[in-house]
Design an enzyme around this catalytic site. Structure first.
Site, short mmCIF file in Angstrom:
data_model
loop_
_atom_site.label_atom_id
_atom_site.label_comp_id
_atom_site.label_asym_id
_atom_site.label_seq_id
_atom_site.Cartn_x
_atom_site.Cartn_y
_atom_site.Cartn_z
CD GLU A 190 -3.87 18.56 63.02
OE1 GLU A 190 -4.82 18.33 63.68
OE2 GLU A 190 -2.67 17.98 63.34
CG ASP A 191 -5.18 20.33 66.65
OD1 ASP A 191 -4.41 20.25 65.93
OD2 ASP A 191 -5.17 20.00 67.83
CG ASP A 239 3.67 23.83 66.84
OD1 ASP A 239 4.02 25.16 66.96
OD2 ASP A 239 4.43 23.14 67.56
CG PHE A 291 1.38 25.37 74.61
CD1 PHE A 291 1.89 24.62 73.78
CD2 PHE A 291 0.31 24.67 75.42
CE1 PHE A 291 1.42 23.08 73.46
CE2 PHE A 291 -0.07 23.53 75.42
CZ PHE A 291 0.40 22.64 74.28
NE ARG A 307 -7.62 16.35 73.92
CZ ARG A 307 -6.50 16.31 73.20
NH1 ARG A 307 -6.57 16.99 72.32
NH2 ARG A 307 -5.63 15.51 73.33
P1 IMP Z 1 3.50 19.81 64.45
O1 IMP Z 1 4.12 20.52 65.11
O2 IMP Z 1 2.73 21.02 63.27
O3 IMP Z 1 3.49 18.39 63.87
O4 IMP Z 1 1.96 19.75 65.31
C1 IMP Z 1 1.64 18.46 66.15
C2 IMP Z 1 0.56 18.68 67.06
O5 IMP Z 1 1.02 19.42 68.37
C3 IMP Z 1 -0.75 19.49 66.69
O6 IMP Z 1 -1.65 18.74 65.95
C4 IMP Z 1 -1.11 19.66 67.97
O7 IMP Z 1 -1.98 18.54 68.51
C5 IMP Z 1 -0.05 19.91 68.86
N1 IMP Z 1 0.17 21.22 69.12
C6 IMP Z 1 1.06 22.11 68.53
N2 IMP Z 1 1.01 23.42 69.12
C7 IMP Z 1 0.06 23.11 69.94
C8 IMP Z 1 -0.54 24.15 70.95
O8 IMP Z 1 -0.02 25.46 70.81
N3 IMP Z 1 -1.27 23.77 71.88
C9 IMP Z 1 -1.68 22.38 71.79
N4 IMP Z 1 -1.39 21.36 71.05
C10 IMP Z 1 -0.37 22.09 70.04
MG MG Z 2 -3.22 17.77 66.66
#
Ligand code: IMP
Ligand code: MG
Length: 181
Positions: free
Chosen positions: A101-102, A105, A154, A167
């Site tokens: 995963e990238d 968050d 962000f 990206r």
């Molecule tokens: P989650 O909030 O952990 O479920 O993350 C959901 C998705 O939001 C991640 O897989 C990213 O694709 C996107 N995301 C969360 N934080 C960032 C950020 O700082 N930049 C870009 N995408 C983000």
């Molecule tokens: Mg993602």
């Protein structure tokens, strides 16, 4: 105007820092999965560059597969409602799955995926995430292989997007003036 040179972002992690860390992660994973049946599962689209680079530093006969998720929300904030928009192309029964995963968050995406994939009887499931934003974690997620902890900003680049763009930056930067939610 060059998106790579003139992009309006502050650099958080340089290309060199990212690549050095990925090499270390690849070596660690190579050691840990010696006698296993490794499947790298990339979470599209954010992990596409990370998975491409990481997999080249893992010296094992692994399998690569992808799934895609989307979470409804505003431009920079996920709602926590996760939807699988593309599933794996093969079975993971008895496989050692490493989710790639990238960024973690809120943690909602990863906890949803772990729960979903666990029902398919893999031998093991672990998480490899390039980034973690601990200040924003809501759902506790155990990241087995982590690239970097980052502050509550962000970020874009190296797979991560803002409204679908940036990206392809080879580094990770943050928006100086985060957009309104
Ligand atoms: P989650 O909030 O952990 O479920 O993350 C959901 C998705 O939001 C991640 O897989 C990213 O694709 C996107 N995301 C969360 N934080 C960032 C950020 O700082 N930049 C870009 N995408 C983000
Ligand atoms: Mg993602």
């Amino acid at each position: 105007m060059s998106i790579l040179k003139d992009a309006p972002f502050e650099t958080l992690l340089t290309e060199e820092q990212i690549q050095t860390r990925i090499r270390e992660l690849g070596e660690q994973i190579t050691q840990d999965y010696q006698d296993k049946d490794l499947v790298l599962v990339g979470v599209l689209r954010g992990s596409y560059l990370f998975l491409a680079d990481l997999s080249r530093h893992i010296d094992l006969p692994l399998i690569v597969d992808f799934l895609a998720v989307s979470s409804y929300g505003t431009r920079t904030q996920s709602s926590g409602v996760v939807r699988l928009t593309n599933d794996l192309s093969m079975s993971i029964v008895d496989k050692d799955v490493l989710l790639v995963e990238d960024i973690v968050d809120t943690g909602l995406t990863m906890s949803y995926l772990i729960e979903n994939l666990a029902t398919r009887k893999p031998r093991s499931i672990k998480i490899c995430s390039l980034l973690d934003k601990p200040a924003r974690n809501i759902q506790p997620v155990n990241i087995d292989y982590l690239g970097f902890e980052i502050p509550d900003k962000f970020v874009v680049g190296y797979g991560l997007d803002y409204m679908g763009r940036y990206r392809n930056l080879p580094y990770i930067g943050y928006l100086n003036h985060p957009p309104a939610e």
